[in-house]
Enzyme design. Structure first.
Site, short mmCIF file in Angstrom:
data_model
loop_
_atom_site.label_atom_id
_atom_site.label_comp_id
_atom_site.label_asym_id
_atom_site.label_seq_id
_atom_site.Cartn_x
_atom_site.Cartn_y
_atom_site.Cartn_z
N TYR A 123 0.81 -1.22 0.00
CA TYR A 123 0.00 0.00 0.00
C TYR A 123 0.85 1.28 0.00
O TYR A 123 0.36 2.35 0.38
CB TYR A 123 -0.94 0.01 1.21
CG TYR A 123 -2.10 -0.95 1.07
CD1 TYR A 123 -3.16 -0.67 0.19
CD2 TYR A 123 -2.14 -2.13 1.78
CE1 TYR A 123 -4.22 -1.55 0.05
CE2 TYR A 123 -3.21 -3.01 1.65
CZ TYR A 123 -4.24 -2.71 0.78
OH TYR A 123 -5.30 -3.59 0.65
N THR A 178 -16.22 1.35 -2.17
CA THR A 178 -15.32 1.12 -1.04
C THR A 178 -16.07 1.18 0.28
O THR A 178 -15.84 0.37 1.17
CB THR A 178 -14.18 2.17 -1.06
OG1 THR A 178 -13.51 2.07 -2.32
CG2 THR A 178 -13.20 1.93 0.06
N ARG A 189 -19.11 -6.11 -1.34
CA ARG A 189 -19.00 -5.26 -0.15
C ARG A 189 -20.35 -5.05 0.52
O ARG A 189 -20.43 -4.96 1.74
CB ARG A 189 -18.31 -3.95 -0.50
CG ARG A 189 -16.82 -4.17 -0.76
CD ARG A 189 -16.11 -2.92 -1.16
NE ARG A 189 -14.68 -3.15 -1.27
CZ ARG A 189 -13.89 -2.45 -2.08
NH1 ARG A 189 -14.40 -1.50 -2.84
NH2 ARG A 189 -12.60 -2.70 -2.13
N ASN A 236 -13.76 -4.08 4.65
CA ASN A 236 -14.76 -4.15 3.57
C ASN A 236 -14.62 -5.40 2.70
O ASN A 236 -15.02 -5.41 1.55
CB ASN A 236 -14.77 -2.87 2.74
CG ASN A 236 -13.45 -2.60 2.04
OD1 ASN A 236 -12.54 -3.42 2.07
ND2 ASN A 236 -13.35 -1.46 1.40
N HIS A 257 -10.36 -6.46 -1.80
CA HIS A 257 -9.57 -5.42 -2.48
C HIS A 257 -9.48 -5.83 -3.94
O HIS A 257 -9.44 -7.01 -4.26
CB HIS A 257 -8.16 -5.36 -1.87
CG HIS A 257 -7.18 -4.63 -2.75
ND1 HIS A 257 -6.97 -3.29 -2.67
CD2 HIS A 257 -6.38 -5.08 -3.75
CE1 HIS A 257 -6.06 -2.92 -3.58
NE2 HIS A 257 -5.69 -4.00 -4.24
N GLU A 292 0.44 -5.13 -8.43
CA GLU A 292 -0.14 -5.93 -7.36
C GLU A 292 0.01 -7.43 -7.62
O GLU A 292 0.35 -8.19 -6.70
CB GLU A 292 -1.61 -5.56 -7.16
CG GLU A 292 -1.76 -4.14 -6.62
CD GLU A 292 -3.19 -3.69 -6.42
OE1 GLU A 292 -3.37 -2.70 -5.71
OE2 GLU A 292 -4.12 -4.31 -6.98
#
Length: 139
Positions: free
Chosen positions: A50, A92, A103, A113, A116, A127
């Site tokens: 992150y 989100t 979610r 939540n 991702h 990623e």
């Protein structure tokens, strides 16, 4: 265009034993799992993942949370996979997520939540390579 995207099933969802339900929803939406593993990130690994958010006020709590328990990382493949998976995830903030989204169904808070997903091809490339090498992806 056939595309790959990155997915994390977050610690809260793993702890609540929702991995199977979330994966079933992902596959039902036409996204193919081409790589998957369960890991427990260190705080440093979460901070590296992150790093783009390191100046944001939520960085510390986010990385602490992501290192708080096991997560399931996956690479998903489909036509327009990034857009399709983001639509499946929902907003989100789960309070703003559309009915039927991951979610809306599984999140407990803004931070916890459940899932991702990558937001762009460049993000997906970073990623995916952060957690998987080419030999770990099939198809």
């Amino acid at each position: 265009m056939l595309q790959r995207t990155f997915c994390i099933i977050k610690p809260d969802a793993v702890e609540r034993q929702l991995v199977g339900k979330i994966l079933a929803d992902i596959q039902a939406a036409g996204l193919k799992v081409v790589a998957m593993k369960m890991i427990h990130m260190t705080k440093e690994q979460a901070q590296g993942f992150y790093a783009v958010h390191k100046e944001r006020p939520f960085f510390e709590s986010l990385t602490e949370y992501m290192a708080s328990g096991p997560v399931v990382c996956a690479v998903l493949e489909a036509e327009n996979a990034i857009t399709r998976y983001r639509e499946l995830m929902g907003a989100t903030n789960p309070a703003q997520a559309a009915e039927g989204t991951l979610r809306k169904k599984y999140a407990v808070s803004l931070e916890a939540n459940a899932v991702h997903g990558s937001d762009a091809p460049e993000t997906a490339a970073f990623e995916m390579s952060y957690f998987f090498n080419a030999l770990e992806m099939v198809g």
